[in-house]
Design an enzyme around this catalytic site. Sequence first.
Site, mmCIF file in Angstrom:
data_model
loop_
_atom_site.group_PDB
_atom_site.id
_atom_site.type_symbol
_atom_site.label_atom_id
_atom_site.label_comp_id
_atom_site.label_asym_id
_atom_site.label_seq_id
_atom_site.Cartn_x
_atom_site.Cartn_y
_atom_site.Cartn_z
ATOM 1 N N LYS A 252 34.602 39.425 33.103
ATOM 2 C CA LYS A 252 36.000 39.379 33.548
ATOM 3 C C LYS A 252 36.192 38.295 34.604
ATOM 4 C CE LYS A 252 35.147 42.954 36.914
ATOM 5 N NZ LYS A 252 35.271 42.055 38.069
ATOM 6 N N CYS B 109 36.748 45.913 42.900
ATOM 7 C CA CYS B 109 36.669 46.053 41.442
ATOM 8 C C CYS B 109 36.382 47.475 40.979
ATOM 9 C CB CYS B 109 35.656 45.060 40.887
ATOM 10 S SG CYS B 109 36.284 43.365 41.003
ATOM 11 N N HIS C 274 33.212 33.960 36.740
ATOM 12 C CA HIS C 274 34.257 32.980 37.032
ATOM 13 C C HIS C 274 33.864 31.560 36.631
ATOM 14 C CE1 HIS C 274 36.422 36.003 39.211
ATOM 15 N NE2 HIS C 274 35.608 36.068 40.245
ATOM 16 N N HIS D 275 32.104 32.652 44.335
ATOM 17 C CA HIS D 275 31.123 33.695 43.989
ATOM 18 C C HIS D 275 31.082 33.877 42.469
ATOM 19 C CE1 HIS D 275 34.997 35.746 43.928
ATOM 20 N NE2 HIS D 275 34.450 36.588 43.063
ATOM 21 N N ASP E 261 31.579 39.987 37.064
ATOM 22 C CA ASP E 261 32.527 38.971 37.487
ATOM 23 C C ASP E 261 31.968 37.654 36.955
ATOM 24 O OD1 ASP E 261 34.913 39.247 38.989
ATOM 25 O OD2 ASP E 261 34.012 38.323 40.757
ATOM 26 N N ASP F 144 29.931 45.385 38.238
ATOM 27 C CA ASP F 144 29.630 44.170 39.018
ATOM 28 C C ASP F 144 28.430 44.287 39.964
ATOM 29 O OD1 ASP F 144 31.975 43.598 37.723
ATOM 30 O OD2 ASP F 144 33.094 42.961 39.483
#
Length: 190
Positions: free
Chosen positions: A101, A140, A59, A76, A57, A15
């Site tokens: 993810k 993470c 989302h 974020h 990450d 990340d």
Amino acid sequence: MKDKLKTGDALVVVDVQNDFCPGGALAVTDGDTVVPVLNGWIEAAEATGIPVVASRDWHPEDHCSFADRDGPWPRHCVRETPGAAFHPELALPHDAIIVSKGRDRERDNYSAFDDTGLADRLHGLGVHRLFIGGLAQDVCVKATVIDACDAGFEAHLIRNATRAVDVSPGDGERALEAMRAAGARIDDAA
Ligand code: VGL
Ligand code: ZN
């Protein structure tokens, strides 16, 4: 340590995205300082011919972890936005294994191994030892290192290639303890 890389190893970069770096939506203090350190590891990994994994990450814009849905984090790393892009100076190889993810709007994944198939993929490539760095040390990276141990890998945290978000003071230190307790090695030297 990076001069000791050999076949059977892989590098996992967790990340290293704009939103976790200074100026980003969920900035980690000095988060960008991991970039040159990890670039050195990436160079060594490429020279050795071992896999490089980069998680991100990723989302949806209405993800359950966001504050506007009563989640613990500011909005974020919304997929396809500049905040979700890798840090511009992170020199990933063209054949890096990219793991996205946190894609399910109703569920968060902190670990790069959670619901991604990464463990099987790495086992299938004959990997048994992992060197892991990135952001954030107490979220993470911690989850990824612990899952790596649970999945049977020898997991090494590259300590100078990670920084903590430290929502509560001491979270970073406690994360180191949790990773050690799971069986990870904490590598201090570059
Ligand atoms: C992370 C908070 C929320 C991380 C991801 O990558 O460490 N932290 N989502
Ligand atoms: Zn997130």
